[in-house]
Scaffold this active site. Structure first.
Site, PDB file in Angstrom:
ATOM      1  CB  THR A   1     -11.685  -8.832  29.612  1.00  0.00           C
ATOM      2  OG1 THR A   1     -10.687  -7.870  30.104  1.00  0.00           O
ATOM      3  CG2 THR A   1     -11.811  -8.161  28.210  1.00  0.00           C
TER       4      THR A   1
ATOM      5  CG  HIS B   1     -12.539   1.677  36.867  1.00  0.00           C
ATOM      6  ND1 HIS B   1     -12.643   0.843  38.299  1.00  0.00           N
ATOM      7  CD2 HIS B   1     -11.162   2.539  36.946  1.00  0.00           C
ATOM      8  CE1 HIS B   1     -11.405   1.107  38.789  1.00  0.00           C
ATOM      9  NE2 HIS B   1     -10.671   1.864  38.369  1.00  0.00           N
TER      10      HIS B   1
ATOM     11  CB  SER C   1     -25.242   8.915  40.632  1.00  0.00           C
ATOM     12  OG  SER C   1     -24.207   8.432  40.420  1.00  0.00           O
ATOM     13  CG  ASN C   2     -22.372   6.042  36.498  1.00  0.00           C
ATOM     14  OD1 ASN C   2     -22.302   6.663  35.218  1.00  0.00           O
ATOM     15  ND2 ASN C   2     -21.792   6.096  37.690  1.00  0.00           N
TER      16      ASN C   2
ATOM     17  NE  ARG D   1     -20.101  -9.604  45.906  1.00  0.00           N
ATOM     18  CZ  ARG D   1     -19.706  -9.617  47.013  1.00  0.00           C
ATOM     19  NH1 ARG D   1     -19.933  -8.707  47.973  1.00  0.00           N
ATOM     20  NH2 ARG D   1     -19.179 -10.888  47.086  1.00  0.00           N
ATOM     21  CB  ILE D   2     -14.236  -9.423  41.954  1.00  0.00           C
ATOM     22  CG1 ILE D   2     -13.819  -8.328  42.303  1.00  0.00           C
ATOM     23  CG2 ILE D   2     -13.352 -10.199  40.763  1.00  0.00           C
ATOM     24  CD1 ILE D   2     -12.660  -8.364  42.999  1.00  0.00           C
TER      25      ILE D   2
ATOM     26  CG  ASP E   1     -11.127  -2.468  37.205  1.00  0.00           C
ATOM     27  OD1 ASP E   1     -12.276  -2.408  36.764  1.00  0.00           O
ATOM     28  OD2 ASP E   1     -10.947  -2.029  38.458  1.00  0.00           O
TER      29      ASP E   1
ATOM     30  NE  ARG F   1     -15.373 -13.137  43.975  1.00  0.00           N
ATOM     31  CZ  ARG F   1     -14.573 -12.704  44.252  1.00  0.00           C
ATOM     32  NH1 ARG F   1     -13.229 -13.044  43.450  1.00  0.00           N
ATOM     33  NH2 ARG F   1     -14.013 -11.812  45.043  1.00  0.00           N
TER      34      ARG F   1
ATOM     35  CG  ASN G   1     -17.269  -1.530  35.199  1.00  0.00           C
ATOM     36  OD1 ASN G   1     -18.348  -1.540  35.860  1.00  0.00           O
ATOM     37  ND2 ASN G   1     -15.911  -1.412  35.663  1.00  0.00           N
TER      38      ASN G   1
HETATM   39  C1  GRF Z   1     -19.001   5.060  40.166  1.00  0.00           C
HETATM   40  O1  GRF Z   1     -17.993   5.682  40.443  1.00  0.00           O
HETATM   41  C2  GRF Z   1     -18.614   3.912  39.116  1.00  0.00           C
HETATM   42  O2  GRF Z   1     -17.553   4.281  38.130  1.00  0.00           O
HETATM   43  C3  GRF Z   1     -17.996   2.999  39.980  1.00  0.00           C
HETATM   44  O3  GRF Z   1     -18.956   3.118  41.339  1.00  0.00           O
HETATM   45  C4  GRF Z   1     -19.451   4.259  41.286  1.00  0.00           C
HETATM   46  C5  GRF Z   1     -20.835   4.079  41.079  1.00  0.00           C
HETATM   47  O4  GRF Z   1     -21.764   5.317  41.451  1.00  0.00           O
HETATM   48  N1  GRF Z   1     -17.924   1.636  39.354  1.00  0.00           N
HETATM   49  P1  GRF Z   1     -23.465   5.085  41.305  1.00  0.00           P
HETATM   50  O5  GRF Z   1     -23.732   3.749  42.113  1.00  0.00           O
HETATM   51  O6  GRF Z   1     -23.438   4.847  39.696  1.00  0.00           O
HETATM   52  O7  GRF Z   1     -23.670   6.351  41.788  1.00  0.00           O
END
Ligand code: GRF
Length: 214
Positions: free
Chosen positions: A137, A105, A13-14, A87-88, A141, A61, A103
């Site tokens: 970094t 969060h 969705s982002n 993934r980390i 987070d 990794r 990123n």
């Molecule tokens: C979001 O809540 C983002 O903050 C986190 O993972 C989720 C991803 O959602 N890192 P989407 O795949 O962008 O819908």
């Protein structure tokens, strides 16, 4: 014009929010760590090149991150945008893209790094929660913060309702952060702090629950 590559793992969705805005940059590719990531459909719809670098194809990794870097570097991006990438990342990967990797969060960092942020916020009874865009970094987070959005937490909230309220704000602040980066207005200073040339300042507060009228 700057080039970016967006990395996803799931719903996307982002990614969709980024694709729907004028970011002032060229989105060169979308890369997913999972072949079944629903978000890949948004790249397809927009005709943006996409590929999969699956963590399942790599024993550890370090080798996954190395393969991901090779794929990213094919597009010579100025910035790498993690949008729900699950993934980390190794320190070697993060340092390769120092100052160029961001990123989003779902919490007001440094509160609630890691997973299950909405559940933790509800458990703690905080009245304000939110989301953060930050430079990545090696300290998971905890990278320098570019922009945050805060939302109220209501008594009747569930993980789902709170998560939806936060997600709406994610979709507003992530495009803004990418636009700032690509225009050069935001960058990571040599002292590890964010420099933002945006001159206007907000004069507002969020009080939750709200004050009573007197
Ligand atoms: C979001 O809540 C983002 O903050 C986190 O993972 C989720 C991803 O959602 N890192 P989407 O795949 O962008 O819908």
């Amino acid at each position: 014009m700057k080039n970016i590559v967006i990395i996803i793992s799931g719903r996307g969705s982002n990614l969709q929010a980024l694709l729907n805005e004028n970011l002032g940059c060229s989105i060169r590719a979308v890369i997913s760590s999972r072949a079944d990531a629903a978000g890949l459909s948004f790249a397809k719809e927009k005709g943006i090149p996409y590929s999969v670098v699956s963590h399942r194809d790599h024993p550890d990794r370090a080798s996954f991150d190395a393969a991901l870097a090779i794929e990213i570097d094919r597009y010579h991006p100025d910035f790498v945008v993690l949008a729900g990438f699950m993934r980390i990342l190794t320190e070697a990967f993060v340092m390769r893209y120092a100052g160029r990797l961001i990123n989003i969060h779902p919490s007001l960092l440094p509160a609630y790094p890691g997973m299950h942020t909405h559940a933790k916020a509800l458990e703690d009874g905080v009245k304000i929660h939110g989301c953060t865009v930050h430079f990545v970094t090696p300290d998971l987070d905890h990278g320098p913060i570019i922009i945050q959005a805060a939302v109220p937490v209501f008594e009747e909230d569930t993980e789902q309702t709170l998560g939806e309220r936060v997600l709406r704000e994610e979709h507003r602040i992530y495009p803004q952060a990418v636009r700032w980066l690509c225009s050069g207005r935001v960058r990571l200073g040599e002292n590890g702090k964010v420099i933002n040339d945006r001159s206007s300042r907000m004069d507002a507060s969020l009080i939750s629950p709200s004050l009573e009228e007197t």
